[in-house]
Design a protein around this motif. Structure first.
Motif, PDB file in Angstrom:
ATOM      1  N   SER A 422     134.428 -49.285   1.677  1.00 39.88           N
ATOM      2  CA  SER A 422     133.949 -48.925   0.158  1.00 39.88           C
ATOM      3  C   SER A 422     134.855 -49.956  -0.774  1.00 39.88           C
ATOM      4  N   ILE A 423     136.175 -50.235  -0.398  1.00 40.72           N
ATOM      5  CA  ILE A 423     136.914 -50.917  -1.163  1.00 40.72           C
ATOM      6  C   ILE A 423     136.318 -52.385  -1.194  1.00 40.72           C
ATOM      7  N   ILE A 424     136.207 -52.921  -0.019  1.00 39.52           N
ATOM      8  CA  ILE A 424     135.562 -54.331   0.098  1.00 39.52           C
ATOM      9  C   ILE A 424     134.230 -54.562  -0.608  1.00 39.52           C
ATOM     10  N   ALA A 425     133.431 -53.502  -0.338  1.00 38.14           N
ATOM     11  CA  ALA A 425     132.184 -53.378  -1.076  1.00 38.14           C
ATOM     12  C   ALA A 425     132.215 -53.563  -2.528  1.00 38.14           C
ATOM     13  N   THR A 426     133.296 -53.152  -3.257  1.00 40.34           N
ATOM     14  CA  THR A 426     133.521 -53.166  -4.523  1.00 40.34           C
ATOM     15  C   THR A 426     133.681 -54.736  -5.112  1.00 40.34           C
ATOM     16  N   GLN A 427     133.914 -55.543  -4.068  1.00 44.02           N
ATOM     17  CA  GLN A 427     134.193 -56.834  -4.500  1.00 44.02           C
ATOM     18  C   GLN A 427     133.215 -57.893  -3.829  1.00 44.02           C
ATOM     19  N   VAL A 428     132.617 -57.508  -2.669  1.00 44.03           N
ATOM     20  CA  VAL A 428     131.865 -58.620  -1.972  1.00 44.03           C
ATOM     21  C   VAL A 428     130.287 -58.211  -2.404  1.00 44.03           C
ATOM     22  N   ASN A 429     129.504 -59.005  -2.713  1.00 44.18           N
ATOM     23  CA  ASN A 429     128.254 -58.795  -2.815  1.00 44.18           C
ATOM     24  C   ASN A 429     127.242 -59.659  -2.144  1.00 44.18           C
ATOM     25  N   ASN A 430     127.512 -60.794  -1.677  1.00 41.60           N
ATOM     26  CA  ASN A 430     126.801 -61.548  -0.839  1.00 41.60           C
ATOM     27  C   ASN A 430     126.308 -61.466   0.335  1.00 41.60           C
ATOM     28  N   VAL A 431     127.226 -60.565   1.167  1.00 45.33           N
ATOM     29  CA  VAL A 431     126.821 -60.134   2.240  1.00 45.33           C
ATOM     30  C   VAL A 431     126.952 -58.611   2.705  1.00 45.33           C
ATOM     31  N   PRO A 432     126.589 -57.960   3.594  1.00 49.90           N
ATOM     32  CA  PRO A 432     126.705 -56.714   3.597  1.00 49.90           C
ATOM     33  C   PRO A 432     127.916 -56.414   4.376  1.00 49.90           C
ATOM     34  N   VAL A 433     128.428 -55.216   4.016  1.00 48.01           N
ATOM     35  CA  VAL A 433     129.837 -54.787   4.354  1.00 48.01           C
ATOM     36  C   VAL A 433     129.568 -53.364   5.158  1.00 48.01           C
ATOM     37  N   TYR A 434     129.915 -53.308   6.317  1.00 43.95           N
ATOM     38  CA  TYR A 434     129.572 -52.449   7.299  1.00 43.95           C
ATOM     39  C   TYR A 434     130.771 -51.396   7.738  1.00 43.95           C
ATOM     40  N   ASP A 435     130.601 -50.149   7.983  1.00 48.96           N
ATOM     41  CA  ASP A 435     131.630 -49.463   8.670  1.00 48.96           C
ATOM     42  C   ASP A 435     131.450 -48.906   9.847  1.00 48.96           C
ATOM     43  N   LEU A 436     132.262 -49.388  10.598  1.00 52.12           N
ATOM     44  CA  LEU A 436     132.121 -49.182  12.068  1.00 52.12           C
ATOM     45  C   LEU A 436     132.161 -47.659  12.408  1.00 52.12           C
ATOM     46  N   GLY A 437     133.158 -46.917  11.619  1.00 50.97           N
ATOM     47  CA  GLY A 437     133.276 -45.484  11.715  1.00 50.97           C
ATOM     48  C   GLY A 437     133.806 -45.038  12.992  1.00 50.97           C
ATOM     49  N   ASP A 438     133.421 -43.888  13.361  1.00 47.76           N
ATOM     50  CA  ASP A 438     133.885 -43.284  14.625  1.00 47.76           C
ATOM     51  C   ASP A 438     133.115 -43.861  15.890  1.00 47.76           C
ATOM     52  N   ALA A 439     132.426 -45.024  15.672  1.00 49.55           N
ATOM     53  CA  ALA A 439     131.813 -45.586  16.932  1.00 49.55           C
ATOM     54  C   ALA A 439     132.995 -46.656  17.537  1.00 49.55           C
ATOM     55  N   ILE A 440     133.927 -46.585  16.891  1.00 52.44           N
ATOM     56  CA  ILE A 440     135.138 -47.400  17.218  1.00 52.44           C
ATOM     57  C   ILE A 440     135.560 -46.993  18.573  1.00 52.44           C
ATOM     58  N   ALA A 441     135.331 -45.727  18.795  1.00 55.42           N
ATOM     59  CA  ALA A 441     135.926 -45.200  20.089  1.00 55.42           C
ATOM     60  C   ALA A 441     135.308 -45.737  21.260  1.00 55.42           C
ATOM     61  N   GLY A 442     134.003 -45.995  21.198  1.00 56.70           N
ATOM     62  CA  GLY A 442     133.347 -46.663  22.287  1.00 56.70           C
ATOM     63  C   GLY A 442     134.046 -48.046  22.447  1.00 56.70           C
ATOM     64  N   PHE A 443     134.133 -48.763  21.467  1.00 59.93           N
ATOM     65  CA  PHE A 443     134.854 -50.198  21.734  1.00 59.93           C
ATOM     66  C   PHE A 443     136.154 -50.101  22.221  1.00 59.93           C
ATOM     67  N   ALA A 444     136.983 -49.073  21.858  1.00 61.72           N
ATOM     68  CA  ALA A 444     138.152 -48.937  22.141  1.00 61.72           C
ATOM     69  C   ALA A 444     138.518 -48.576  23.583  1.00 61.72           C
ATOM     70  N   SER A 445     137.476 -47.838  23.974  1.00 58.90           N
ATOM     71  CA  SER A 445     137.583 -47.496  25.306  1.00 58.90           C
ATOM     72  C   SER A 445     137.158 -48.608  26.357  1.00 58.90           C
ATOM     73  N   ARG A 446     136.254 -49.325  25.914  1.00 51.34           N
ATOM     74  CA  ARG A 446     135.688 -50.558  26.616  1.00 51.34           C
ATOM     75  C   ARG A 446     136.900 -51.530  26.924  1.00 51.34           C
ATOM     76  N   LYS A 447     137.557 -51.661  25.660  1.00 51.66           N
ATOM     77  CA  LYS A 447     138.705 -52.770  25.786  1.00 51.66           C
ATOM     78  C   LYS A 447     139.882 -52.159  26.525  1.00 51.66           C
ATOM     79  N   ASN A 448     140.127 -50.782  26.803  1.00 58.69           N
ATOM     80  CA  ASN A 448     141.258 -50.288  27.544  1.00 58.69           C
ATOM     81  C   ASN A 448     140.781 -50.198  29.032  1.00 58.69           C
ATOM     82  N   GLY A 449     139.269 -50.143  29.110  1.00 61.82           N
ATOM     83  CA  GLY A 449     138.945 -49.976  30.613  1.00 61.82           C
ATOM     84  C   GLY A 449     138.950 -51.191  31.410  1.00 61.82           C
TER      85      GLY A 449
END
Length: 449
Positions: A422-449
């Motif tokens: 939300s902080i980045i989105a206050t300054q960036v208007n030309n591209v979308p700013v996404y929040d990966l949110g709690d989905a990061i858990a899946g990426f972290a487990s894949r990295k550690n696995g």
């Protein structure tokens, strides 16, 4: 003698009441004094004293308000340079609470003006010690918070040397069965490796506390000055506020202006929306930042906003707005609230939803921003190509984020990334700013696995 601990999980702060024969002394009280009044009433005791182990950096104390309401004497080291009525309390000074004694021990290290309070029972036996931020269960206080704040300032290396001698010469020599009552527990930013215990004993700390093990002064200084957690912006502000004494809690909270839902907000003023991230993303005021109430709200509010920075605060309803204002007051920030609003009228800005399958398949098409703390980043990166900007540093580094590709923000669980995106989105208007949110858990487990 009866000792009771009051614990604020949000700030990982412990304060105490010591009762003996109808008299009560409060140690390191939180901003709201009402729990101490209620406890005194329940036990038919008079609050006769308040002891501050040092001017706290991570919360605002109610010592002055308790003095003004009850007439209790405030005890604090002469080194604090306190701007409120007080009785100096330093090495050799004793408070007699009927037939028990509370003795001051000067223990510089976390701060130059830190004291601990040793309790002797009616037989003269040392039974407990209130260690403030000098000694915790499993840790000791960080020495780097007083380089630019307080009546006395000192370099972290100098304070670390002081802490070495305070622990070795004054605390570790106490009887091993003395109970240790610290001012903080796990999650506090005043130390780096606290155990889950909210109290301990000198003997247990001698056996298990990494900072009390056999080492020379230089080794200790290197240990204490490295790998400390980040320092929120509000820490120096709170030291100065506690040194003078904060305004009365209820009156100050009630003085926060309440604005109508359609109120026109002044441009350029930071807007804090405390609603859950799902509600925020469905619709919010343009330019608002999502610092959720259902997390370490006080810490992140004080990490992102300066101590003198005005802001608006938004909540879904009056109950949550009252909670947000009261929690902001724990760190003295209620005085900076320019206006408080429930259910604002213009919530037509939404947050984009990430296509996670596309992101998984083509992460190179996105600018990934990792906003975890440095200790987490240094331990392991989840995305090797990620740009690393810890959340407390983000506002100053927004111009360093490329805007030629969509931006995906992640932390470790989702709370910080909601604020950061939300902080980045206050300054960036030309591209979308996404929040990966709690989905990061899946990426972290894949990295550690």
């Amino acid at each position: 003698m009866f000792i009771h601990q009051f614990y604020d999980k949000g700030l990982a702060h412990a304060s105490y009441a010591v009762l003996r024969a109808g008299k009560m002394i409060v140690i390191d009280p939180a901003r709201d004094p009402q729990p101490y009044y209620d406890f005194a009433t329940l036990h038919e005791a008079d609050i006769v004293g308040v002891i501050e182990t040092h001017p706290h950096a991570d919360f605002v104390s109610s010592h002055l308000e308790i003095h003004e309401q009850t007439g209790a004497t405030i005890y604090v080291s002469k080194l604090v340079g306190a701007g409120y009525p007080h009785q100096t309390f330093d090495e050799g000074d004793v408070i007699e609470l009927n037939d028990i004694k509370l003795k001051a021990i000067n223990t510089p290290g976390h701060s130059p003006d830190s004291i601990c309070i040793l309790v002797e029972d009616e037989t003269g036996k040392s039974t407990a010690i209130f260690t403030g931020d000098t000694l915790f269960a499993g840790d000791v206080g960080r020495p780097d918070l007083r380089e630019n704040a307080g009546n006395i300032t000192a370099k972290k290396e100098e304070l670390a040397r002081d802490l070495y001698h305070s622990t070795r010469e004054k605390l570790m020599t106490l009887p091993q069965d003395v109970i240790v009552y610290p001012a903080h527990g796990p999650g506090s930013l005043c130390g780096k490796s606290m155990s889950p215990d909210l109290q301990s004993t000198i003997g247990k700390e001698l056996r298990e506390n990494y900072a009390l093990q056999l080492m020379n002064e230089l080794q200790f200084v290197e240990l204490m000055t490295g790998d400390q957690p980040f320092m929120p912006r509000y820490f120096g502000y709170d030291v100065e506020l506690n040194k003078q004494g904060a305004p009365a809690f209820t009156a100050s909270v009630n003085a926060v202006p309440r604005l109508a839902a359609d109120a026109e907000l002044e441009a350029g003023i930071f807007i804090v929306d405390v609603r859950p991230e799902q509600d925020f993303k469905k619709g919010h005021i343009k330019g608002a930042v999502n610092i959720q109430l259902n997390g370490k709200f006080e810490t992140w509010l004080g990490a992102l906003l300066n101590g003198d920075e005005p802001f608006y605060i938004i909540a879904a309803d009056n109950e949550h707005l009252d909670q947000a204002i009261a929690r902001a007051a724990k760190i003295g920030y209620e005085q900076n609230i320019k206006g408080a609003i429930t259910a604002p009228a213009h919530t037509d800005t939404t947050s984009p939803v990430l296509n996670q399958e596309d992101f998984k398949s083509h992460p190179e098409n996105y600018t990934i921003v990792d906003v975890r703390n440095w200790n987490e980043i240094n331990q392991s990166k989840i995305f090797d190509e990620a740009l690393t900007i810890p959340l407390p540093e983000l506002r100053e580094q927004l111009n360093n984020i490329p805007t030629n590709k969509p931006i995906v923000v992640h932390c470790a669980a989702g709370y910080r990334s909601a604020a950061a995106s939300s902080i980045i989105a206050t300054q960036v208007n030309n591209v979308p700013v996404y929040d990966l949110g709690d989905a990061i858990a899946g990426f972290a487990s894949r990295k550690n696995g």
